[in-house]
Design an enzyme around this catalytic site. Structure first.
Site, PDB file in Angstrom:
ATOM      1  N   GLY A 506       0.832  -1.188   0.000  1.00 47.02           N
ATOM      2  CA  GLY A 506       0.000   0.000   0.000  1.00 47.02           C
ATOM      3  C   GLY A 506       0.868   1.240   0.000  1.00 47.02           C
ATOM      4  O   GLY A 506       2.039   1.203   0.364  1.00 47.02           O
ATOM      5  N   GLY A 508       0.381   5.617   0.669  1.00 41.47           N
ATOM      6  CA  GLY A 508      -0.445   6.799   0.865  1.00 41.47           C
ATOM      7  C   GLY A 508       0.420   8.029   0.709  1.00 41.47           C
ATOM      8  O   GLY A 508       1.572   7.939   0.270  1.00 41.47           O
ATOM      9  N   GLY A 509      -0.142   9.162   1.046  1.00 37.32           N
ATOM     10  CA  GLY A 509       0.589  10.405   0.896  1.00 37.32           C
ATOM     11  C   GLY A 509       1.797  10.485   1.818  1.00 37.32           C
ATOM     12  O   GLY A 509       2.790  11.149   1.502  1.00 37.32           O
ATOM     13  N   PHE A 510       1.701   9.791   2.948  1.00 42.04           N
ATOM     14  CA  PHE A 510       2.747   9.933   3.951  1.00 42.04           C
ATOM     15  C   PHE A 510       3.720   8.770   4.016  1.00 42.04           C
ATOM     16  O   PHE A 510       4.830   8.923   4.487  1.00 42.04           O
ATOM     17  CB  PHE A 510       2.107  10.084   5.338  1.00 42.04           C
ATOM     18  CG  PHE A 510       1.190  11.250   5.440  1.00 42.04           C
ATOM     19  CD1 PHE A 510       1.709  12.541   5.463  1.00 42.04           C
ATOM     20  CD2 PHE A 510      -0.184  11.079   5.500  1.00 42.04           C
ATOM     21  CE1 PHE A 510       0.869  13.628   5.550  1.00 42.04           C
ATOM     22  CE2 PHE A 510      -1.025  12.170   5.577  1.00 42.04           C
ATOM     23  CZ  PHE A 510      -0.514  13.455   5.609  1.00 42.04           C
ATOM     24  N   VAL A 513       3.696   1.229   2.540  1.00 42.69           N
ATOM     25  CA  VAL A 513       3.460   0.123   3.461  1.00 42.69           C
ATOM     26  C   VAL A 513       3.919  -1.188   2.825  1.00 42.69           C
ATOM     27  O   VAL A 513       3.563  -1.491   1.687  1.00 42.69           O
ATOM     28  CB  VAL A 513       1.962   0.047   3.834  1.00 42.69           C
ATOM     29  CG1 VAL A 513       1.724  -1.065   4.845  1.00 42.69           C
ATOM     30  CG2 VAL A 513       1.486   1.379   4.387  1.00 42.69           C
ATOM     31  N   LYS A 527       5.418   0.115   8.038  1.00 37.52           N
ATOM     32  CA  LYS A 527       5.009   1.403   7.489  1.00 37.52           C
ATOM     33  C   LYS A 527       6.226   2.315   7.503  1.00 37.52           C
ATOM     34  O   LYS A 527       6.768   2.641   8.555  1.00 37.52           O
ATOM     35  CB  LYS A 527       3.891   1.954   8.369  1.00 37.52           C
ATOM     36  CG  LYS A 527       3.257   3.226   7.899  1.00 37.52           C
ATOM     37  CD  LYS A 527       1.977   3.437   8.679  1.00 37.52           C
ATOM     38  CE  LYS A 527       1.505   4.881   8.634  1.00 37.52           C
ATOM     39  NZ  LYS A 527       0.323   5.070   9.481  1.00 37.52           N
ATOM     40  N   ASP A 628      -9.973  10.293  12.953  1.00 37.88           N
ATOM     41  CA  ASP A 628     -10.135   9.929  11.540  1.00 37.88           C
ATOM     42  C   ASP A 628     -10.693   8.518  11.437  1.00 37.88           C
ATOM     43  O   ASP A 628     -10.164   7.679  10.710  1.00 37.88           O
ATOM     44  CB  ASP A 628      -8.795  10.054  10.813  1.00 37.88           C
ATOM     45  CG  ASP A 628      -8.975  10.103   9.292  1.00 37.88           C
ATOM     46  OD1 ASP A 628     -10.114  10.344   8.830  1.00 37.88           O
ATOM     47  OD2 ASP A 628      -7.982   9.885   8.565  1.00 37.88           O
TER      48      ASP A 628
END
Ligand code: NAG
Ligand code: NAG
Ligand code: NAG
Ligand code: NAG
Length: 784
Positions: A506, A508-510, A513, A527, A628
């Site tokens: 995976g 994401g923006g940050f 993974v 991560k 969130d």
């Protein structure tokens, strides 16, 4: 859970006395002059239990015959054996009531193979097999006095209503004894007894050596066997009678209609079985087994050691402020335990010592501990501090929630401590110098080094959280120092094959993974924060915040942080691997994916998420707001249990703090949060949306489609229309049962998504509403 037994054995007996019933022509009662022989049996009035002869042993020549009691549905589920030590060689044994009123089993030559040894002067004595599985000898006159009962002479099985423990008046002791082998009911090597010294603790002995404890009774459950709290559909009550000098005992009662038994197996394993229907038909399902893992082995990590079965590399560590007593052998045998690093400072001049909170544990052996049920935990702390020989303390009763009440104090070594889900808090006495110490702590010998470091770090975080609370806002979590790792970078690289592209699961923006595999074969999620994110302070802060928050939470429904690494410009977080990924993939997926989560599983997921959020809000010293919450942040383990993830936006909740960057997920974010007001009620809103989405399989989205649909269907009284049609098609329980449960859920969901935060229930109330069985939905406040 309700603590008082719903109906005592005596009441039960009185109720049953007039009902000497005959089921299908088979009696449950044997009178004087009668006998049971050959294939004859007694069957309890409701048919649940049967008493008669059965045989064990393979060939006809070695067959041995016993008189016993078994579940009628399953003849091999023998729960009591009379002549376990003196088997008969043929079926021609005879059970009679002797002239003196005792129950006697004679072999074919008329010799006594077993006797209840009870006597009575009454002429009208009968033997009856009760619906509980208890075989009783009682006078028909004199108010039905029992002169003997099989529940007082347990075999290897604890049935609903039976006791283990001690009667101090007559010196009787009830305990379970394993069979010698699966086909030999004579007494085996293992005994399951209630240790009545200190707090009652259900222990397994091999000879006279303790091999496994359930942990001390805390009013709710045994502190190391908290799984039972999830058996609400099986057990109606669990109760401990605690009147030292009179009786200390434990028993459970099953829900009506549930057949369950707790058995000490000849292999030294304790199992709870439940009679249930699965795809293979009816059978005994094992719902609990102890010891569960290596950390349940008594004293595995020695005195002042702490066992963590989920630890990435080695289970044993030392409590903070302690180091292995024999460092050289620690990795192979930690039973030597740990030694204090700095002497306690306590004497005539008072003390400077303090207490370290150790969260979520099975409390240590209380055999030599002092117990006082009548004081508060605050007084307990004072008492412990004032007595230099007091080394640790904990609440003795946590029924009322909060920090609990009562007091247990240890002056001996702290032994057999481990982490468990829904475990208890313990306070450990440490010298001030140890409590003040900053990470990294005194070196501990590899390979347990990282375990101890992780533990120390965890405790340090807690300490820091406290310190920050005292000193002002916690807006700026500390930035971990260089090389602040609980798992070294080399191991992480090896696990992910040097962050191989093929291991990416995976992005994401940050962060990216990866799936990784540790040297011990355990799969983990790795991560790795992106360098672009780390370029500014915010990224580093987010990392620190996630570590801060995650390291301090332990709950079955929150994703566990197993390790982290901050080394060589890398920021890495390591979590348990979740093979089933996240909830959104199923509820919003294609029909075949949706069909994988049936109604019951969806309901369980909703319950789990509610428990997890409630724990975040009030389970710890400080309230944590997730901020969130949404289906893509709800991960599913291999049993489809939900684990809430992605806390990097979570923060310690301090009300008067100026905010902080806002995280917005359209459709999930509460109205007031958009205006910058951040309270636990924001999570309640997001939970409500997540609940409604999980049921409907539709995304709420910025237009709040699901919320308005739900309100509309609710008003029109056709809640069933909200349910995802894939789920509606594969309903297993009856439609009407679903519809009433669905209605409850939707109602709770609607309460959560009310515009005004003060109208929304808090999460603990949500959990209570979701879990109160059969409660009338009309008692819930009206939804907006
Ligand atoms: C058992 O009872 C039967 C009659 O019910 C009787 O014929 C038999 O002799 C009895 N056996 C013994 C050993 O008492
Ligand atoms: C009855 O007494 C005998 C002889 O004293 C003994 O061996 C046996 O264990 C006793 N039975 C029970 C059920 O206590
Ligand atoms: C309790 O005290 C006895 C006697 O001092 C000791 O042998 C035993 O190990 C202690 N048990 C525990 C669990 O500390
Ligand atoms: C300290 O605690 C121990 C164990 O509970 C007790 O025996 C002793 O009397 C206490 N000492 C004082 C000074 O209260």
């Amino acid at each position: 859970m309700e603590m008082e037994a719903k109906c005592s054995l005596l009441n039960l007996l009185l109720l049953l006395l007039p009902l000497i019933a005959f089921a299908a022509g088979v009696a449950d009662t044997l009178g004087k002059g009668g006998n049971i022989t050959g294939d004859e049996t007694l069957v309890s009035a409701d048919g649940t239990f049967t008493m008669g002869f059965f045989s064990l042993g393979a060939s006809t020549t070695t067959k041995r015959y016993y008189l016993g009691i078994w579940f009628s549905v399953s003849t091999d589920a023998v729960c009591w054996v009379a002549n376990s030590e003196r088997p008969l060689s043929d079926k021609a044994g005879v059970l009679v009531i002797s002239d003196t009123g005792s129950l006697v089993l004679r072999n074919s030559s008329g010799q006594t193979a077993w006797s209840s040894n009870s006597t009575t002067s009454s002429a009208s004595v009968v033997v009856q097999l009760l619906d509980t599985g208890n075989l009783v000898v009682r006078d028909q006159g004199s108010g039905g006095t029992l002169s003997w009962q099989s529940f007082d002479d347990p075999s290897n099985t604890l049935l609903s209503g039976m006791k283990v423990g001690k009667d101090f008046w007559n010196g009787a002791e009830w305990h379970l004894t394993s069979w010698k082998a699966a086909d030999d009911p004579s007494p085996g090597l293992y005994r399951r007894v209630l240790d009545t010294s200190g707090l009652p603790d259900f222990v397994l002995l091999h000879g006279n050596v303790t091999t496994y404890r359930s942990g001390p009774w805390n009013g709710r459950s045994f502190s190391g066997a908290t799984e039972v709290l999830g058996y609400k559909n099986l057990l109606a009550t669990m109760s401990v009678t605690m009147s030292p000098g009179d009786e200390v005992s434990y028993r459970y009662t099953a829900e009506p209609g549930v057949l369950t038994r707790l058995v000490v197996m000849d292999t030294g394993v304790v199992k709870r079985f439940v009679w249930s229907n699965s795809s293979q038909g009816w059978g005994w399902d094992t719902v609990f087994q102890g010891p569960r893992d290596i950390c349940d082995n008594y004293g595995k990590c020695g005195a002042f050691g702490l066992c963590d079965a989920s630890s990435v590399l080695a289970p044993c560590g030392c409590l903070r402020g302690f180091s292995p007593a024999s460092p050289s052998s620690w990795s192979t045998d930690a039973s030597g335990g740990c030694r204090r690093n700095a002497a306690l400072q306590c004497g005539n001049g008072g003390t400077t010592d303090g207490f370290l909170l150790v969260r979520g544990v099975k409390l240590p052996d209380t055999h030599n501990a002092s117990v006082d049920m009548d004081i508060t935990v605050k007084e307990c702390e004072r008492r412990c501090r004032a007595n230099c020989s007091c080394l640790a303390y904990a609440a003795a009763d946590i029924r009322g929630g909060g920090g609990g009440t009562g007091c247990v104090t240890w002056t001996d070594d702290v032994v057999d401590l481990r982490y468990v889900e829904r475990g208890q808090d313990m306070y450990l006495r440490l010298a001030k110098s140890e409590l003040d110490k900053k990470f990294p702590l005194a070196a501990v010998v590899a390979p347990a080094a990282f375990v101890v470091a992780a533990l120390a770090f965890l405790l340090l975080i807690w300490w820091r959280a406290k310190a920050t609370k005292r000193n002002g806002p916690a807006d700026s979590p500390r930035t971990p120092t260089m090389n602040d790792c609980s798992l070294d970078l080399a191991t992480v690289k090896m696990a992910t094959r040097d962050f191989s592209q093929s291991n990416v699961i995976g992005e994401g923006g940050f962060a990216v993974v990866y799936k990784g595999e540790l040297p011990n074969g355990r799969s983990v999620t790795v991560k790795r924060l992106k360098q672009s994110v780390l370029a500014d302070d915010k990224g580093k802060k987010d990392f620190a915040r996630e570590v801060d928050v995650m390291a301090n939470v332990r709950h079955a429904n929150l994703l566990r942080l197993l390790a982290y690494c901050n080394e060589g410009g890398e920021r890495i977080l390591i979590y348990a691997f979740m093979p089933n990924k996240s909830l959104d993939l199923y509820i919003f997926g294609k029909p075949s994916d949706r069909a994988r989560l049936n109604w019951r599983q969806r309901l369980d997921i909703i319950h789990g998420v509610a428990h997890g959020v409630a724990y975040l809000h009030q389970g710890s010293e400080e309230s944590v707001v997730h901020r969130d919450l949404k289906p893509s942040n709800v991960l599913l383990d291999d049993n489809w249990k939900p684990k809430i993830a992605d806390f990097n936006t979570a923060k310690l909740f301090i009300r008067d703090e100026p905010d902080v960057s806002i995280v917005v997920s359209p459709g999930y974010t509460s109205p007031e949060y958009l205006q910058g007001e951040m309270t636990p009620k924001c999570d309640v809103y997001s939970f409500g949306v997540t609940l409604l989405e999980t049921l409907s399989g539709q995304r709420n989205g910025p237009m709040k489609r699901v919320v308005s649909n739900a309100r509309e269907f609710w008003r029109q009284g056709r809640v069933m229309s909200l349910l995802d049609s894939t789920v509606a098609l594969t309903m297993s329980p009856s439609g009407s049962e679903i519809s009433s449960e669905l209605e409850r859920c939707v109602r709770i969901g609607l309460l959560c998504v009310q515009e005004a935060p003060e109208s929304r229930p808090d999460m603990s109330a949500v959990v209570a509403m979701l879990t109160t069985r059969n409660s009338d939905t009309s008692v819930l406040p009206r939804a907006a």
